[in-house]
Design an enzyme around this catalytic site. Structure first.
Site, PDB file in Angstrom:
ATOM      1  CE  LYS A 178       0.613  -7.501  -6.961  1.00 51.53           C
ATOM      2  NZ  LYS A 178      -0.772  -7.952  -6.707  1.00 51.53           N
TER       3      LYS A 178
HETATM    4  O1  OMP Z   1      -1.018  -4.844  -7.082  1.00 53.30           O
HETATM    5  C1  OMP Z   1      -1.674  -4.942  -6.029  1.00 53.30           C
HETATM    6  O2  OMP Z   1      -2.882  -4.882  -6.041  1.00 53.30           O
HETATM    7  C2  OMP Z   1      -0.936  -4.988  -4.762  1.00 53.30           C
HETATM    8  C3  OMP Z   1       0.281  -4.317  -4.725  1.00 53.30           C
HETATM    9  C4  OMP Z   1       0.915  -4.109  -3.489  1.00 53.30           C
HETATM   10  O3  OMP Z   1       1.938  -3.447  -3.404  1.00 53.30           O
HETATM   11  N1  OMP Z   1       0.353  -4.622  -2.373  1.00 53.30           N
HETATM   12  C5  OMP Z   1      -0.821  -5.334  -2.388  1.00 53.30           C
HETATM   13  O4  OMP Z   1      -1.298  -5.722  -1.313  1.00 53.30           O
HETATM   14  N2  OMP Z   1      -1.449  -5.581  -3.594  1.00 53.30           N
HETATM   15  C6  OMP Z   1      -2.693  -6.387  -3.648  1.00 53.30           C
HETATM   16  O5  OMP Z   1      -3.722  -5.656  -2.993  1.00 53.30           O
HETATM   17  C7  OMP Z   1      -4.550  -6.513  -2.202  1.00 53.30           C
HETATM   18  C8  OMP Z   1      -4.446  -6.102  -0.757  1.00 53.30           C
HETATM   19  O6  OMP Z   1      -5.341  -6.829   0.019  1.00 53.30           O
HETATM   20  P1  OMP Z   1      -5.710  -6.427   1.532  1.00 53.30           P
HETATM   21  O7  OMP Z   1      -4.410  -6.281   2.256  1.00 53.30           O
HETATM   22  O8  OMP Z   1      -6.512  -7.591   2.005  1.00 53.30           O
HETATM   23  O9  OMP Z   1      -6.479  -5.144   1.468  1.00 53.30           O
HETATM   24  C9  OMP Z   1      -4.075  -7.929  -2.520  1.00 53.30           C
HETATM   25  O10 OMP Z   1      -4.840  -8.414  -3.611  1.00 53.30           O
HETATM   26  C10 OMP Z   1      -2.630  -7.753  -2.950  1.00 53.30           C
HETATM   27  O11 OMP Z   1      -2.242  -8.759  -3.875  1.00 53.30           O
END
Ligand code: OMP
Length: 277
Positions: free
Chosen positions: A95
């Site tokens: 990011k």
């Molecule tokens: O860019 C990302 O991956 C991201 C964007 C977003 O809007 N929301 C989001 O949760 N993420 C990332 O996606 C992953 C979600 O993780 P879980 O919620 O554990 O499945 C994490 O690594 C967050 O940093």
């Protein structure tokens, strides 16, 4: 092979839209590894080995490594993924977003140091903060567009009154990424599974871009509605789940449990796609 070629290949070969997110948190590791940041590589490598034939990509989140001074373990993990799953693309979730000269360093970090196939970026600083990444031919760059978190509303949902059609900020990002910013076809968008209705709005202006969609699993996003919305237009789909896979069990069976969770998620997503056909 470009990022998009790899993504298509892995999606077909593994019949999958699933991306397993590698967000290693030592306090959640199984007892034999728990609390030990020197075991981050061991934990992640076990997850990779258990799921490599079920995914269309892996997404290591750099903060989970950097917070522990474990960048060397991330380098080792990148090499491991190349070795055991050379056909599976790796998206480095960093990011990043900064002025051009600094962005050049971040791009070098992502693509040369870690050898990632794609990276996540914040578009907030504008096109010149993105261009250094586009100089790496064939690499992917996913711009944050409509994020999964509640605070995503604060800026992304605002109406841009000075732009014809008065789009919301996330719609404008999607339009720029589909059009003028996508000089070499390397851009994709990040949109949250917690907002399927807005994935439809993103698809209305960016029908062919790859979408990276986190938010199923631990954040409670609706997998079926997400797939339905993301399929509009036919662009590639990557649906990320991290914690729900990584910590499906905190026992010694964690890798087998992660495999089971990944398989169930992959199959749920595929069933949702079949319903749309
Ligand atoms: O860019 C990302 O991956 C991201 C964007 C977003 O809007 N929301 C989001 O949760 N993420 C990332 O996606 C992953 C979600 O993780 P879980 O919620 O554990 O499945 C994490 O690594 C967050 O940093």
């Amino acid at each position: 092979m470009t990022f998009l070629d790899m993504l298509r290949d892995a999606s077909t070969r593994n019949n999958s839209m699933l991306c397993v997110g590698l967000d290693p948190e030592p306090t959640k590791f199984p007892a034999a590894l728990r609390g030990d940041a020197t075991k981050i590589y061991d934990f992640c490598a076990a997850i990779v080995d258990a799921t490599a034939d079920l995914v269309n990509s892996f997404k290591p989140q750099i903060a989970y490594f950097a917070a522990h001074g474990a960048e060397d373990q991330l380098e080792k993990l990148m090499a491991h993924m190349r070795k055991v799953a050379p056909h599976v693309p790796v998206i480095l979730d960093a990011k990043r977003g900064d002025i051009g000269s600094t962005a050049e360093q971040y791009a070098k970090e992502a693509f040369e140091r870690y050898g990632a196939d794609a990276v996540t970026l914040s578009p907030f600083m504008g096109f010149d903060s993105i261009t250094p990444y586009l100089k790496y031919e064939g690499k992917g760059a996913f711009l944050l567009c409509r994020t999964s978190n509640p605070g995503g509303d604060d800026l992304q949902a605002q109406t841009l009154a000075d732009i014809p059609g008065q789009p919301r900020m996330f719609e404008h990002v999607a339009k720029l990424a589909q059009g003028p910013w996508n000089t070499n076809g390397q851009l994709g968008l990040v949109v949250g599974a917690t907002r399927p209705h807005e994935i439809e709005r993103v698809r209305a202006v960016a029908p062919t871009l790859p979408l990276l969609i986190p938010g199923v699993g631990a954040q409670g996003g609706d997998a079926v509605a997400t797939v339905k919305a993301a399929r509009i237009g036919g662009g590639p789909i990557i649906i990320n789940s991290s914690r729900a896979v990584l910590y499906a069990s905190q026992g010694e069976d964690f890798a087998a449990a992660a495999r089971q969770a990944a398989m169930e998620t992959r199959d749920t997503l595929n069933r949702a796609a079949a319903l749309c056909d």
